[in-house]
Design a protein around this motif. Structure first.
Motif, PDB file in Angstrom:
ATOM      1  N   ASN A   2      18.017  16.573  62.866  1.00 49.56           N
ATOM      2  CA  ASN A   2      18.303  17.952  63.201  1.00 49.56           C
ATOM      3  C   ASN A   2      17.064  18.566  63.843  1.00 49.56           C
ATOM      4  N   SER A   3      17.188  19.031  65.067  1.00 51.65           N
ATOM      5  CA  SER A   3      16.041  19.596  65.776  1.00 51.65           C
ATOM      6  C   SER A   3      15.872  21.090  65.497  1.00 51.65           C
ATOM      7  N   LEU A   4      16.745  21.652  64.710  1.00 47.56           N
ATOM      8  CA  LEU A   4      16.627  23.067  64.368  1.00 47.56           C
ATOM      9  C   LEU A   4      15.666  23.247  63.192  1.00 47.56           C
ATOM     10  N   ASN A   5      15.299  24.462  62.929  1.00 48.66           N
ATOM     11  CA  ASN A   5      14.476  24.838  61.778  1.00 48.66           C
ATOM     12  C   ASN A   5      13.112  24.169  61.778  1.00 48.66           C
ATOM     13  N   LYS A   6      12.453  24.133  62.911  1.00 48.94           N
ATOM     14  CA  LYS A   6      11.108  23.574  62.964  1.00 48.94           C
ATOM     15  C   LYS A   6      10.041  24.664  62.936  1.00 48.94           C
ATOM     16  N   THR A   7      10.431  25.911  62.848  1.00 48.74           N
ATOM     17  CA  THR A   7       9.477  27.011  62.800  1.00 48.74           C
ATOM     18  C   THR A   7       8.928  27.137  61.386  1.00 48.74           C
ATOM     19  N   PHE A   8       7.607  27.209  61.290  1.00 48.98           N
ATOM     20  CA  PHE A   8       6.964  27.353  59.987  1.00 48.98           C
ATOM     21  C   PHE A   8       6.959  28.818  59.587  1.00 48.98           C
ATOM     22  N   LEU A   9       7.523  29.117  58.439  1.00 48.26           N
ATOM     23  CA  LEU A   9       7.455  30.465  57.878  1.00 48.26           C
ATOM     24  C   LEU A   9       6.754  30.360  56.534  1.00 48.26           C
ATOM     25  N   PRO A  10       5.676  31.092  56.352  1.00 45.11           N
ATOM     26  CA  PRO A  10       4.987  31.033  55.059  1.00 45.11           C
ATOM     27  C   PRO A  10       5.853  31.633  53.961  1.00 45.11           C
ATOM     28  N   THR A  11       5.685  31.121  52.759  1.00 50.52           N
ATOM     29  CA  THR A  11       6.453  31.632  51.634  1.00 50.52           C
ATOM     30  C   THR A  11       5.787  32.890  51.081  1.00 50.52           C
ATOM     31  N   LYS A  12       6.438  33.505  50.129  1.00 50.03           N
ATOM     32  CA  LYS A  12       5.914  34.741  49.538  1.00 50.03           C
ATOM     33  C   LYS A  12       4.587  34.510  48.821  1.00 50.03           C
ATOM     34  N   ASN A  13       4.371  33.317  48.278  1.00 51.90           N
ATOM     35  CA  ASN A  13       3.129  33.040  47.555  1.00 51.90           C
ATOM     36  C   ASN A  13       2.105  32.339  48.448  1.00 51.90           C
ATOM     37  N   TYR A  14       2.054  32.716  49.710  1.00 55.84           N
ATOM     38  CA  TYR A  14       1.108  32.159  50.683  1.00 55.84           C
ATOM     39  C   TYR A  14      -0.287  32.660  50.354  1.00 55.84           C
ATOM     40  N   LYS A  15      -1.204  31.758  50.059  1.00 59.21           N
ATOM     41  CA  LYS A  15      -2.526  32.149  49.555  1.00 59.21           C
ATOM     42  C   LYS A  15      -3.668  31.792  50.500  1.00 59.21           C
ATOM     43  N   ASN A  16      -3.394  31.500  51.744  1.00 58.23           N
ATOM     44  CA  ASN A  16      -4.440  31.104  52.681  1.00 58.23           C
ATOM     45  C   ASN A  16      -5.044  32.356  53.321  1.00 58.23           C
ATOM     46  N   ARG A  17      -5.900  33.044  52.575  1.00 56.61           N
ATOM     47  CA  ARG A  17      -6.514  34.274  53.070  1.00 56.61           C
ATOM     48  C   ARG A  17      -7.997  34.026  53.350  1.00 56.61           C
ATOM     49  N   ASN A  18      -8.447  34.502  54.491  1.00 58.63           N
ATOM     50  CA  ASN A  18      -9.841  34.384  54.874  1.00 58.63           C
ATOM     51  C   ASN A  18     -10.567  35.692  54.605  1.00 58.63           C
ATOM     52  N   TRP A  19     -11.884  35.623  54.540  1.00 55.44           N
ATOM     53  CA  TRP A  19     -12.730  36.799  54.406  1.00 55.44           C
ATOM     54  C   TRP A  19     -13.514  36.934  55.697  1.00 55.44           C
ATOM     55  N   PHE A  20     -13.450  38.100  56.316  1.00 52.25           N
ATOM     56  CA  PHE A  20     -14.181  38.364  57.548  1.00 52.25           C
ATOM     57  C   PHE A  20     -15.208  39.455  57.290  1.00 52.25           C
ATOM     58  N   ILE A  21     -16.344  39.348  57.952  1.00 51.57           N
ATOM     59  CA  ILE A  21     -17.387  40.358  57.833  1.00 51.57           C
ATOM     60  C   ILE A  21     -17.673  40.912  59.226  1.00 51.57           C
ATOM     61  N   ILE A  22     -17.714  42.237  59.323  1.00 53.31           N
ATOM     62  CA  ILE A  22     -17.923  42.920  60.597  1.00 53.31           C
ATOM     63  C   ILE A  22     -19.111  43.863  60.447  1.00 53.31           C
ATOM     64  N   SER A  51       7.627  39.851  57.900  1.00 50.84           N
ATOM     65  CA  SER A  51       8.255  39.954  56.587  1.00 50.84           C
ATOM     66  C   SER A  51       7.412  39.331  55.481  1.00 50.84           C
ATOM     67  N   VAL A  52       6.389  38.556  55.846  1.00 52.57           N
ATOM     68  CA  VAL A  52       5.556  37.888  54.854  1.00 52.57           C
ATOM     69  C   VAL A  52       4.111  38.358  55.033  1.00 52.57           C
ATOM     70  N   ASP A  53       3.461  38.661  53.933  1.00 48.22           N
ATOM     71  CA  ASP A  53       2.090  39.150  53.968  1.00 48.22           C
ATOM     72  C   ASP A  53       1.125  37.975  54.105  1.00 48.22           C
ATOM     73  N   THR A  54       0.517  37.838  55.281  1.00 43.00           N
ATOM     74  CA  THR A  54      -0.447  36.764  55.532  1.00 43.00           C
ATOM     75  C   THR A  54      -1.807  37.332  55.925  1.00 43.00           C
ATOM     76  N   GLY A  55      -2.085  38.569  55.553  1.00 39.76           N
ATOM     77  CA  GLY A  55      -3.304  39.249  55.975  1.00 39.76           C
ATOM     78  C   GLY A  55      -4.557  38.727  55.305  1.00 39.76           C
ATOM     79  N   ASP A  56      -5.696  39.136  55.840  1.00 45.28           N
ATOM     80  CA  ASP A  56      -6.990  38.676  55.374  1.00 45.28           C
ATOM     81  C   ASP A  56      -7.791  39.825  54.782  1.00 45.28           C
ATOM     82  N   TYR A  57      -8.932  39.485  54.187  1.00 46.06           N
ATOM     83  CA  TYR A  57      -9.855  40.468  53.639  1.00 46.06           C
ATOM     84  C   TYR A  57     -10.896  40.804  54.703  1.00 46.06           C
ATOM     85  N   VAL A  58     -11.349  42.057  54.735  1.00 43.23           N
ATOM     86  CA  VAL A  58     -12.333  42.497  55.714  1.00 43.23           C
ATOM     87  C   VAL A  58     -13.467  43.212  54.983  1.00 43.23           C
TER      88      VAL A  58
END
Length: 152
Positions: A2-22, A51-58
């Motif tokens: 099945n070639s459908l559904n190949k788009t990656f959507l993060p789940t609600k418990n997506y924990k890959n958050r980065n820290w950025f310093i400005i 729809s999914v929170d994938t934001g980072d820390y600043v």
């Protein structure tokens, strides 16, 4: 296959958050606020989905040396809800830089995301901060003109 559904959507418990310093030294408030709002929402990530929170820390350092347009007057009006009370008008230039930056970033976020995303913004008036353990990534704001070219 099945070639459908190949788009990656993060789940609600997506924990890959980065820290950025400005570093705010010599930066204009409006330009800086748009970059901060973009990072807090996670719009620079390839797996961004509204729809999914994938934001980072600043982390912002040297907030005292941010550039405000002092030729135009910006006021904060506090109108208490009681009748007969007078308005409290305060010039933005006279306010704390932390309050001014928070107010600019809040204006660029929607009402539903403001409270949740503002918890990830840390503002310091000098170069000392307590987030060395998170190994923050230093961002040069002058090269951040086009967020599509920035990749992690």
């Amino acid at each position: 296959m099945n070639s459908l559904n190949k788009t990656f959507l993060p789940t609600k418990n997506y924990k890959n958050r980065n820290w950025f310093i400005i570093d705010c030294k010599g930066q204009k408030l409006g330009r800086l606020a748009t970059i901060i709002a973009t990072l807090l929402k996670g719009k620079i990530k390839p797996q961004y989905d509204p729809s999914v929170d994938t934001g980072d820390y600043v982390i912002l350092i040297n907030a005292d040396s941010i550039i405000l347009n002092e030729s135009s007057k910006h006021y904060i009006v506090n109108k208490p809800g009681r009748p007969g009370r007078s308005l409290k008008i305060k010039n933005v230039v006279d306010c704390l830089p932390k309050f001014t930056i928070e107010r600019a970033v809040k204006g660029m976020l929607s009402e539903t995301e403001t409270k949740r995303l503002m918890r990830r913004l840390r503002i310091y008036n000098n170069e000392n901060h307590s987030h060395q353990a998170q190994a923050p990534i230093l961002i040069d704001v002058s090269n951040f003109a086009d967020t599509q070219q920035f990749s992690i």
